[in-house]
Design a protein around this motif. Structure first.
Motif, short mmCIF file in Angstrom:
data_model
loop_
_atom_site.label_atom_id
_atom_site.label_comp_id
_atom_site.label_asym_id
_atom_site.label_seq_id
_atom_site.Cartn_x
_atom_site.Cartn_y
_atom_site.Cartn_z
N UNK A 561 41.82 27.67 37.60
CA UNK A 561 42.26 28.70 36.64
C UNK A 561 41.42 28.64 35.37
N UNK A 562 40.99 27.43 35.01
CA UNK A 562 40.26 27.27 33.75
C UNK A 562 38.74 27.30 33.94
N UNK A 563 38.31 27.52 35.18
CA UNK A 563 36.88 27.72 35.42
C UNK A 563 36.06 26.46 35.55
N UNK A 564 36.72 25.32 35.67
CA UNK A 564 35.93 24.09 35.86
C UNK A 564 35.48 23.95 37.30
N UNK A 565 36.22 24.57 38.18
CA UNK A 565 35.85 24.58 39.61
C UNK A 565 35.83 26.04 40.06
N UNK A 566 34.82 26.35 40.84
CA UNK A 566 34.68 27.71 41.35
C UNK A 566 35.39 27.81 42.71
N UNK A 567 36.35 28.71 42.85
CA UNK A 567 37.06 28.77 44.13
C UNK A 567 36.13 29.12 45.29
N UNK A 568 36.40 28.52 46.44
CA UNK A 568 35.54 28.79 47.60
C UNK A 568 36.35 28.90 48.90
N UNK A 569 37.68 28.95 48.77
CA UNK A 569 38.52 28.98 49.97
C UNK A 569 38.60 30.39 50.55
N UNK A 570 38.92 30.43 51.81
CA UNK A 570 39.10 31.71 52.53
C UNK A 570 40.40 31.64 53.32
N UNK A 571 41.05 32.76 53.46
CA UNK A 571 42.31 32.75 54.21
C UNK A 571 42.06 32.40 55.68
N UNK A 572 42.80 31.42 56.20
CA UNK A 572 42.66 31.10 57.61
C UNK A 572 43.59 31.94 58.48
N UNK A 573 44.23 32.93 57.86
CA UNK A 573 45.16 33.80 58.58
C UNK A 573 45.21 35.13 57.83
N UNK A 574 45.62 36.17 58.54
CA UNK A 574 45.76 37.48 57.90
C UNK A 574 47.05 37.51 57.10
N UNK A 575 47.02 38.12 55.94
CA UNK A 575 48.25 38.37 55.19
C UNK A 575 48.60 39.85 55.38
N UNK A 576 49.55 40.16 56.24
CA UNK A 576 49.90 41.57 56.41
C UNK A 576 50.57 42.10 55.14
N UNK A 577 50.43 43.40 54.91
CA UNK A 577 51.05 43.98 53.72
C UNK A 577 52.57 43.92 53.86
#
Ligand code: BGC
Length: 748
Positions: A561-577
């Motif tokens: 959240x504070x920008x010290x780490x850059x996010x790099x994760x990806x969803x391993x599953x679909x999030x249906x609406x």
């Protein structure tokens, strides 16, 4: 730099090594078997404590000591009670859940996770760690989805193998579970899952096959449910034919706790060790009843011998027996190295779902001395380790998001906290241990809605809800930054029960809308183990998804959240609406008692949404970064030097990836394959390879992904094998299943 995804050559070499080692044990095992009495043999193949079998001291054969579970080594229980001892020495490293691990899309993190688990288990004196759980996420409501990895068998395979290798390096057996097709908690002990052969082979079995064939898992746990009419604990098709004959598995099959339903059935199938949740150990099917069955000639002693051999073989492999015993690793737990390792995984597991107008990260001028940051939501200060069922962890510590933020922000920023929503107290807490009652949990959740007590309770809940909501809104109005941290907890993501809908509980939707009214830049963080509907998602500018990510969740989340780490994760599953978009809602085949037919067949997860052209809220493989990447120069080449028969890599896909932004970061390059002409219906596309690439600003790399035969094949039910039909295949490369920027064709 070239990336090869688990080369077959390597796997075959490993298999050979393993079988040579095994040959050496066989002689010793046979000698030992001859010296064992029938009573001793039987004592080795059933629980004589909740997590152990009996030793045969006369012959120096130790007891087999097991423990849950997937996120760390569980606390100690007496042999005959589900009330934990309450020791001070069984606090452990709490690792990210498998869903979090899968969100890293990084086999190196899986290996590191396995190493932590294996070392901790060994140091705690365990022989078998009841992990990993790798069942397919068939429906978003399954209570145990948080323990599982993905909806996609390829992603599961590529993470399960290094995870098991990491565990077993410490001379501890992984126990991959639950074999097989255990995809709902409702009626989990009795439900009959009806799955056609192609679906079984293409979707539900590949993870287990890789665990056995490639990783050489020393043990495996059968599932509670029935598969096509027969309980998995005595399913000869599954255990004898597929597992033992086809996959040539010579490890140990351990029953899930209480999954055995008959002496003869399980004894005659390749199920080796019966474990359960009750304390009448002598009455277990594989205890006195088995002795009697052998004596009466109903079960041949040779069946018992086979099981004992499998147990002894595992003991040799683990160096519990034999000359290698003095070299058995001693393990380590609660080390700084383990804490660093789980932090590293958590940093790669948190998914940035939305970031409009660069609301995130919160940094620079937005955080000068005296700024007011309002942190709102129960999950900001809640710790999750202790819940979920058998995956519960007695964590040495757990950094909550609030603590993480305070640690990172320091004393000059005015961090304020409000609960925001209300979680009503549970009446049944501590009344009875959940596991003791787990066999009866079929009747849970059926309270009488007209109950007077319940009505009064509802009124109280509403009053509390309104009070906390008003307090939070007032705080948000007065703050420079608003961070909401909500989501689910282990009342929802829990063993033994499925969710009944995909909604956020405790009135959170309403609160989020109100916070967005007050401050449209409110950062929404959802901590949960399975997808939720997010009706406000279009309005949220910054949205972060955080699976249960272990003891350093709060640190990693704050750093992101504070920008010290850059996010790099990806969803391993679909999030249906919406839950109504799911295949299982539409075919009505989830969460039923007695019988569930997998009518959607192979069309699980993105395979379904793509086929039906349903736009999900967030697609499989999706996740943002604070930097940007470009993908160019796609090139695919059929490797003609080698043949399919040799099982060598056959299509090389190359692509250039560049970090075009100004922050170092990682992108997950995903490669999907479409079969353009086929005699059977195939998914629009399927994940065939991926690589996570770390790049400095401005840096480029050429990435090579090697597609093996299984990237192109399907299970032919007539031939009863996986086949590749000649013709054209489209190769797509992108950074999520719905953002494939490059495409090329190969002809095979
Ligand atoms: C669960 C298993 C677990 C076992 C032992 C069962 O209820 O299904 O996953 O390993 O209990 O605690």
């Amino acid at each position: 730099m070239l990336y090869f995804v688990y080369g077959l050559k390597q796997a075959l070499r490993k298999e050979k090594e393993m079988s040579e080692r095994a040959k050496n044990y066989e002689e010793k095992i046979n000698t030992m078997l001859k010296r064992l009495t029938l009573e001793e043999k039987v004592s080795m193949i059933h629980g004589c404590g909740l997590f152990c079998t009996r030793a045969v001291e006369r012959l120096g054969i130790p007891a087999l000591i097991m423990s849950d579970g997937p996120m760390g080594v569980r606390q100690e229980f007496p042999d005959d009670s589900w009330i934990p001892y309450g020791y001070s020495d069984d606090y452990v490293t709490y690792s990210p859940s498998n869903s979090a691990l899968a969100a890293t899309w990084n086999p190196k993190r899986a290996y590191a996770g396995g190493k932590v688990l294996g070392e901790e288990a060994r140091c705690r004196g365990k022989d078998v760690i009841l992990a990993p759980g790798i069942n397919i996420k068939r429906d978003p409501l399954c209570g145990r989805n948080f323990e599982y990895m993905s909806e996609d068998p390829y992603l599961i395979k590529t993470l399960t193998v290094p995870l098991i290798e990491g565990i077993q390096e410490s001379d501890v057996a992984a126990c991959v579970k639950h074999f097989a097709v255990n995809n709902q908690e409702t009626d989990r002990l009795m439900v009959d899952t009806i799955v056609d052969e192609r679906t079984l082979r293409e979707i539900y079995l590949p993870g287990f096959q890789a665990a056995v064939r490639k990783a050489g898992s020393y043990s495996l746990m059968n599932a509670y449910n029935k598969l096509n009419g027969t309980h998995c604990s005595e399913n000869k098709e599954l255990l004898d034919h597929i597992l033992r004959e086809e996959w040539e598995y010579d490890g140990t099959v351990i029953s899930d706790w209480g999954s055995v339903h008959s002496t003869e059935g399980a004894a005659k199938a390749s199920m080796d060790v019966e474990m359960s949740v009750t304390f009448d150990f002598d009455n277990y099917y594989f205890a006195n009843p088995l002795l009697e069955a052998v004596k009466k000639g109903e079960v041949a002693e040779a069946e018992v011998d086979k099981k004992v051999k499998n147990v002894l073989r595992m003991m040799y492999r683990l160096k519990m027996l034999g000359e290698e015993a003095p070299q058995r690793k001693k393990g380590a737990y609660n080390t700084c190295e383990h804490q660093r390792s789980v932090l590293e995984t958590a940093r790669e597991a948190i998914v940035l779902l939305k970031n409009e107008e660069r609301v995130l990260p919160v940094s620079g001028a937005r955080l000068t001395a005296g700024k007011k940051v309002a942190v709102i939501g129960v999950n900001a200060s809640f710790t999750h380790a202790g819940g979920g069922g058998s995956a519960e962890i007695k964590a040495l510590y757990e950094i909550s998001p609030l603590m993480g933020l305070k640690k990172e922000l320091g004393g000059n920023i005015d961090v304020r906290y409000a609960l925001g929503y209300y979680i009503p107290g549970k009446k049944d807490v501590n009344e009875v241990n959940w596991q003791e009652a787990s066999l009866e949990r079929r009747i849970m959740g059926k309270e009488n809605p007209d109950d007077e007590e319940l009505r009064t309770l509802r009124k109280e809940i509403e009053a509390n809800r309104m009070r906390l909501r008003a307090e939070a809104i007032a705080m948000a109005k007065d703050a420079d930054e608003v961070i909401f941290v909500g989501g689910l907890n282990h009342d929802y993501d829990v063993e033994g029960r499925d969710r009944t809908d995909m909604k956020l509980p405790y009135g959170q939707d309403d609160l989020i809308e109100a916070l967005l009214d007050v401050n449209p830049n409110t950062i929404i963080v959802i901590v949960a183990g399975s997808p939720v509907e997010m009706p406000w998602a279009d309005r949220a500018r910054a949205l972060v998804w955080c699976y249960y990510s272990g003891m350093e969740t709060g640190t990693a989340l704050a750093e992101i959240l504070l920008g010290e780490v850059n996010p790099s994760a990806k969803l391993p599953e679909t999030f249906p609406a919406s839950y109504f978009d799911t295949a299982t809602y539409k075919n009505g085949q989830f969460g039923l008692e007695n019988r569930v037919e997998y009518k959607e067949g192979i069309f699980v997860g993105y395979r379904y949404y793509e086929k039906e052209k349903i736009k999900p809220a967030f697609s499989f493989g999706y996740g943002l970064s604070y930097t940007s990447f470009s993908l160019t120069d796609l090139y695919a080449k059929r490797n003609t030097d080698v043949s399919w028969e040799a099982l060598e890599p056959s299509v090389d896909v190359e692509v250039k990836v560049t970090n075009t932004g100004n922050m170092a970061g990682a992108e997950v390059i995903q490669c999907y394959v479409t079969d353009l002409e086929c005699s059977v219906e195939r998914p629009v596309k399927e994940l065939a390879a991926y690589a996570k690439v770390f790049l400095q600003p401005g840096e480029s790399r050429n990435i090579r992904l090697t597609l093996t035969k299984d990237a192109f094949d399907f299970y032919d039910v007539t031939k009863k094998e996986f086949v590749v039909e000649p013709g054209s295949f489209l190769i797509h490369v992108g950074n999520s299943s719905d953002n494939c920027l490059l495409e090329t064709e190969v002809v095979l």
